[in-house]
Design a protein around this motif. Structure first.
Motif, PDB file in Angstrom:
ATOM      1  N   VAL A  80      48.039 -38.279  11.015  1.00  0.00           N
ATOM      2  CA  VAL A  80      47.537 -37.509   9.880  1.00  0.00           C
ATOM      3  C   VAL A  80      46.341 -36.682  10.331  1.00  0.00           C
ATOM      4  O   VAL A  80      45.602 -37.078  11.236  1.00  0.00           O
ATOM      5  N   GLY A  81      46.170 -35.527   9.695  1.00  0.00           N
ATOM      6  CA  GLY A  81      45.047 -34.663   9.996  1.00  0.00           C
ATOM      7  C   GLY A  81      43.948 -34.813   8.953  1.00  0.00           C
ATOM      8  O   GLY A  81      44.223 -34.876   7.756  1.00  0.00           O
ATOM      9  N   VAL A  82      42.704 -34.871   9.427  1.00  0.00           N
ATOM     10  CA  VAL A  82      41.561 -35.063   8.545  1.00  0.00           C
ATOM     11  C   VAL A  82      40.472 -34.062   8.930  1.00  0.00           C
ATOM     12  O   VAL A  82      39.994 -34.063  10.067  1.00  0.00           O
ATOM     13  N   SER A  83      40.078 -33.220   7.986  1.00  0.00           N
ATOM     14  CA  SER A  83      39.024 -32.246   8.250  1.00  0.00           C
ATOM     15  C   SER A  83      37.671 -32.945   8.351  1.00  0.00           C
ATOM     16  O   SER A  83      37.404 -33.925   7.641  1.00  0.00           O
ATOM     17  N   THR A  84      36.821 -32.432   9.233  1.00  0.00           N
ATOM     18  CA  THR A  84      35.456 -32.963   9.356  1.00  0.00           C
ATOM     19  C   THR A  84      34.432 -32.041   8.711  1.00  0.00           C
ATOM     20  O   THR A  84      33.227 -32.251   8.867  1.00  0.00           O
ATOM     21  N   ALA A  90      27.981 -38.182  13.245  1.00  0.00           N
ATOM     22  CA  ALA A  90      27.601 -39.586  13.404  1.00  0.00           C
ATOM     23  C   ALA A  90      28.479 -40.512  12.586  1.00  0.00           C
ATOM     24  O   ALA A  90      28.577 -41.708  12.879  1.00  0.00           O
ATOM     25  N   THR A  91      29.154 -39.972  11.568  1.00  0.00           N
ATOM     26  CA  THR A  91      30.006 -40.808  10.711  1.00  0.00           C
ATOM     27  C   THR A  91      31.469 -40.807  11.146  1.00  0.00           C
ATOM     28  O   THR A  91      32.279 -41.534  10.564  1.00  0.00           O
ATOM     29  N   TRP A  92      31.823 -39.994  12.125  1.00  0.00           N
ATOM     30  CA  TRP A  92      33.235 -39.854  12.479  1.00  0.00           C
ATOM     31  C   TRP A  92      33.837 -41.162  12.973  1.00  0.00           C
ATOM     32  O   TRP A  92      35.025 -41.431  12.759  1.00  0.00           O
ATOM     33  N   GLY A  93      33.038 -42.010  13.622  1.00  0.00           N
ATOM     34  CA  GLY A  93      33.542 -43.284  14.117  1.00  0.00           C
ATOM     35  C   GLY A  93      34.005 -44.209  13.010  1.00  0.00           C
ATOM     36  O   GLY A  93      34.832 -45.101  13.248  1.00  0.00           O
ATOM     37  N   GLN A  94      33.502 -44.005  11.796  1.00  0.00           N
ATOM     38  CA  GLN A  94      33.926 -44.839  10.670  1.00  0.00           C
ATOM     39  C   GLN A  94      35.385 -44.602  10.293  1.00  0.00           C
ATOM     40  O   GLN A  94      36.023 -45.474   9.683  1.00  0.00           O
ATOM     41  N   LEU A  95      35.917 -43.440  10.654  1.00  0.00           N
ATOM     42  CA  LEU A  95      37.286 -43.113  10.259  1.00  0.00           C
ATOM     43  C   LEU A  95      38.286 -44.057  10.918  1.00  0.00           C
ATOM     44  O   LEU A  95      39.298 -44.441  10.302  1.00  0.00           O
ATOM     45  N   SER A  96      38.033 -44.452  12.159  1.00  0.00           N
ATOM     46  CA  SER A  96      38.913 -45.421  12.820  1.00  0.00           C
ATOM     47  C   SER A  96      38.909 -46.750  12.078  1.00  0.00           C
ATOM     48  O   SER A  96      39.956 -47.397  11.920  1.00  0.00           O
ATOM     49  N   ASP A 142      38.755 -21.869  15.189  1.00  0.00           N
ATOM     50  CA  ASP A 142      37.672 -21.432  14.310  1.00  0.00           C
ATOM     51  C   ASP A 142      36.408 -22.262  14.468  1.00  0.00           C
ATOM     52  O   ASP A 142      35.396 -22.011  13.814  1.00  0.00           O
ATOM     53  N   GLY A 143      36.457 -23.307  15.335  1.00  0.00           N
ATOM     54  CA  GLY A 143      35.266 -24.083  15.621  1.00  0.00           C
ATOM     55  C   GLY A 143      35.006 -25.241  14.694  1.00  0.00           C
ATOM     56  O   GLY A 143      34.061 -25.991  14.903  1.00  0.00           O
ATOM     57  N   THR A 144      35.797 -25.443  13.638  1.00  0.00           N
ATOM     58  CA  THR A 144      35.618 -26.574  12.737  1.00  0.00           C
ATOM     59  C   THR A 144      36.557 -27.689  13.170  1.00  0.00           C
ATOM     60  O   THR A 144      37.769 -27.587  12.970  1.00  0.00           O
ATOM     61  N   PRO A 145      36.033 -28.756  13.779  1.00  0.00           N
ATOM     62  CA  PRO A 145      36.918 -29.796  14.305  1.00  0.00           C
ATOM     63  C   PRO A 145      37.670 -30.526  13.193  1.00  0.00           C
ATOM     64  O   PRO A 145      37.223 -30.599  12.050  1.00  0.00           O
ATOM     65  N   ALA A 146      38.810 -31.056  13.569  1.00  0.00           N
ATOM     66  CA  ALA A 146      39.562 -31.962  12.717  1.00  0.00           C
ATOM     67  C   ALA A 146      39.801 -33.231  13.516  1.00  0.00           C
ATOM     68  O   ALA A 146      39.758 -33.220  14.746  1.00  0.00           O
ATOM     69  N   ILE A 147      40.032 -34.317  12.816  1.00  0.00           N
ATOM     70  CA  ILE A 147      40.362 -35.574  13.479  1.00  0.00           C
ATOM     71  C   ILE A 147      41.827 -35.885  13.212  1.00  0.00           C
ATOM     72  O   ILE A 147      42.290 -35.803  12.074  1.00  0.00           O
ATOM     73  N   VAL A 148      42.538 -36.208  14.275  1.00  0.00           N
ATOM     74  CA  VAL A 148      43.930 -36.634  14.164  1.00  0.00           C
ATOM     75  C   VAL A 148      43.955 -38.149  14.323  1.00  0.00           C
ATOM     76  O   VAL A 148      43.483 -38.682  15.330  1.00  0.00           O
ATOM     77  N   VAL A 149      44.477 -38.836  13.309  1.00  0.00           N
ATOM     78  CA  VAL A 149      44.560 -40.298  13.333  1.00  0.00           C
ATOM     79  C   VAL A 149      46.024 -40.690  13.486  1.00  0.00           C
ATOM     80  O   VAL A 149      46.849 -40.365  12.629  1.00  0.00           O
ATOM     81  N   GLY A 150      46.339 -41.349  14.588  1.00  0.00           N
ATOM     82  CA  GLY A 150      47.704 -41.786  14.839  1.00  0.00           C
ATOM     83  C   GLY A 150      47.854 -43.287  14.664  1.00  0.00           C
ATOM     84  O   GLY A 150      46.960 -44.057  15.036  1.00  0.00           O
ATOM     85  N   ILE A 151      48.975 -43.699  14.091  1.00  0.00           N
ATOM     86  CA  ILE A 151      49.263 -45.122  13.885  1.00  0.00           C
ATOM     87  C   ILE A 151      50.662 -45.424  14.411  1.00  0.00           C
ATOM     88  O   ILE A 151      51.616 -44.707  14.085  1.00  0.00           O
ATOM     89  N   GLY A 152      50.768 -46.455  15.223  1.00  0.00           N
ATOM     90  CA  GLY A 152      52.064 -46.961  15.670  1.00  0.00           C
ATOM     91  C   GLY A 152      52.198 -48.397  15.214  1.00  0.00           C
ATOM     92  O   GLY A 152      51.431 -49.266  15.664  1.00  0.00           O
ATOM     93  N   LEU A 153      53.135 -48.662  14.324  1.00  0.00           N
ATOM     94  CA  LEU A 153      53.323 -49.987  13.728  1.00  0.00           C
ATOM     95  C   LEU A 153      54.705 -50.518  14.089  1.00  0.00           C
ATOM     96  O   LEU A 153      55.721 -49.874  13.802  1.00  0.00           O
ATOM     97  N   ASN A 154      54.751 -51.684  14.711  1.00  0.00           N
ATOM     98  CA  ASN A 154      56.027 -52.298  15.091  1.00  0.00           C
ATOM     99  C   ASN A 154      56.699 -52.885  13.856  1.00  0.00           C
ATOM    100  O   ASN A 154      56.157 -53.797  13.226  1.00  0.00           O
ATOM    101  N   VAL A 155      57.882 -52.395  13.532  1.00  0.00           N
ATOM    102  CA  VAL A 155      58.556 -52.825  12.303  1.00  0.00           C
ATOM    103  C   VAL A 155      59.729 -53.749  12.614  1.00  0.00           C
ATOM    104  O   VAL A 155      59.697 -54.942  12.339  1.00  0.00           O
ATOM    105  N   SER A 156      60.803 -53.211  13.185  1.00  0.00           N
ATOM    106  CA  SER A 156      62.033 -54.004  13.341  1.00  0.00           C
ATOM    107  C   SER A 156      62.421 -54.219  14.795  1.00  0.00           C
ATOM    108  O   SER A 156      63.593 -54.431  15.105  1.00  0.00           O
ATOM    109  N   LEU A 157      61.474 -54.200  15.704  1.00  0.00           N
ATOM    110  CA  LEU A 157      61.760 -54.504  17.101  1.00  0.00           C
ATOM    111  C   LEU A 157      62.038 -55.993  17.256  1.00  0.00           C
ATOM    112  O   LEU A 157      61.268 -56.834  16.792  1.00  0.00           O
ATOM    113  N   ALA A 158      63.142 -56.315  17.915  1.00  0.00           N
ATOM    114  CA  ALA A 158      63.411 -57.706  18.253  1.00  0.00           C
ATOM    115  C   ALA A 158      62.470 -58.142  19.368  1.00  0.00           C
ATOM    116  O   ALA A 158      61.843 -57.320  20.041  1.00  0.00           O
ATOM    117  N   ALA A 159      62.385 -59.450  19.562  1.00  0.00           N
ATOM    118  CA  ALA A 159      61.426 -59.976  20.537  1.00  0.00           C
ATOM    119  C   ALA A 159      61.644 -59.377  21.926  1.00  0.00           C
ATOM    120  O   ALA A 159      60.679 -59.056  22.637  1.00  0.00           O
TER     121      ALA A 159
END
Length: 266
Positions: A80-84, A90-96, A142-159
């Motif tokens: 997901v993309g999140v504008s800063t 100093a608060t960007w680390g809270q997003l994780s 344009d110089g305005t950073p965005a933060i991209v937050v990626g999530i990988g969640l294991n759902v139906s993988l067998a052992a």
């Protein structure tokens, strides 16, 4: 076809949570959803409020460049993309931290699985890793950073399909036919709420919600820091910037980046 193997329905996701997200895309395959969103930002696209899912990811990356791959349709692979804009760096680390809390909440809501967080945001059940989260700064033209937050969640993988001996999936934890569509919608809903909380500057509530979910606080840890340095001590708290406070022989040190290893009690 069972719910865990059905393709994600972008239209249904848009109707379910579209008020919270401007655009939701689902692609069959890509190298990395994080890299794709970052490239779109660098090309000048406004990625704030954009969610990108992939049914298969061939070049996914975790923390410190580790690869992240799996059987098609066996995971939730999303960014997901999140504008800063107007938010101090100093608060960007809270997003994780916010993303980690959202992932734990979504898994509990849909699958009834109680997970914990290894700082900053690995999602664990016991000692097994259920999900990983990677937040990266994208620098558009344009110089305005965005933060991209990626999530990988294991759902139906067998052992025998899990990418790492330390990994677990909802299926391997005993959740029969976990519903990826519901999980995706729950993740988007919980993420939107936590991102709004972060934007509002409500770090007090965020940290109060994060601490009880932490499997790191109160433990002896080894922090593997950038540059090959190590720090060993007791994890005592999370500060307002999202850094892990470690009480070591050199006093209390705030760790903002690095890998943390939980040490066995001696």
């Amino acid at each position: 076809m069972t719910a865990d193997l059905l393709p994600l329905d972008a239209g249904k996701l848009q109707s379910d949570v579209g008020a919270l997200w401007r655009r939701i895309d689902v692609v069959t395959e890509t190298g990395s959803t994080n890299a794709d969103l970052a490239a779109r930002a660098q090309a000048g696209e406004d990625i704030d409020g954009v969610a990108l899912f992939a049914e298969d990811q061939t070049a996914g990356r975790g923390r410190q460049g580790r690869s992240w791959s799996a059987v098609p349709r066996s995971q939730i692979l999303m960014s997901v993309g999140v504008s800063t804009a107007d938010l101090p760096s100093a608060t960007w680390g809270q997003l994780s931290l916010a993303a980690g809390v959202a992932a734990v909440e979504a898994v509990a809501e849909v699958a009834g699985v109680q997970a914990a967080l290894k700082w900053p945001n690995d999602v664990l059940v016991g000692t097994g890793k259920l999900a990983g989260i990677l937040a990266e700064v994208a620098a558009p033209g344009d110089g305005t950073p965005a933060i991209v937050v990626g999530i990988g969640l294991n759902v139906s993988l067998a052992a025998d399909e899990l990418p790492d001996p330390a990994a677990v999936s909802l299926l391997s934890l005993g959740v029969a036919q976990p519903d990826r569509q519901r999980l995706a919608a729950a993740l988007l809903g919980r993420l939107a709420a936590r991102i709004s909380q972060w934007r509002a500057g409500d770090s007090t509530t965020l940290l109060a919600d994060y601490r009880p979910l932490s499997g790191t606080l109160g433990r002896q840890v080894r922090a593997e820091l950038p540059g090959g340095r190590e720090l060993i001590g007791k994890a005592t708290d999370i500060d307002g910037n999202g850094s892990l406070l470690i009480e070591s022989n050199d006093g209390v040190v705030a760790v903002s980046a690095g890998d943390v290893v939980h040490l066995r009690p001696v």
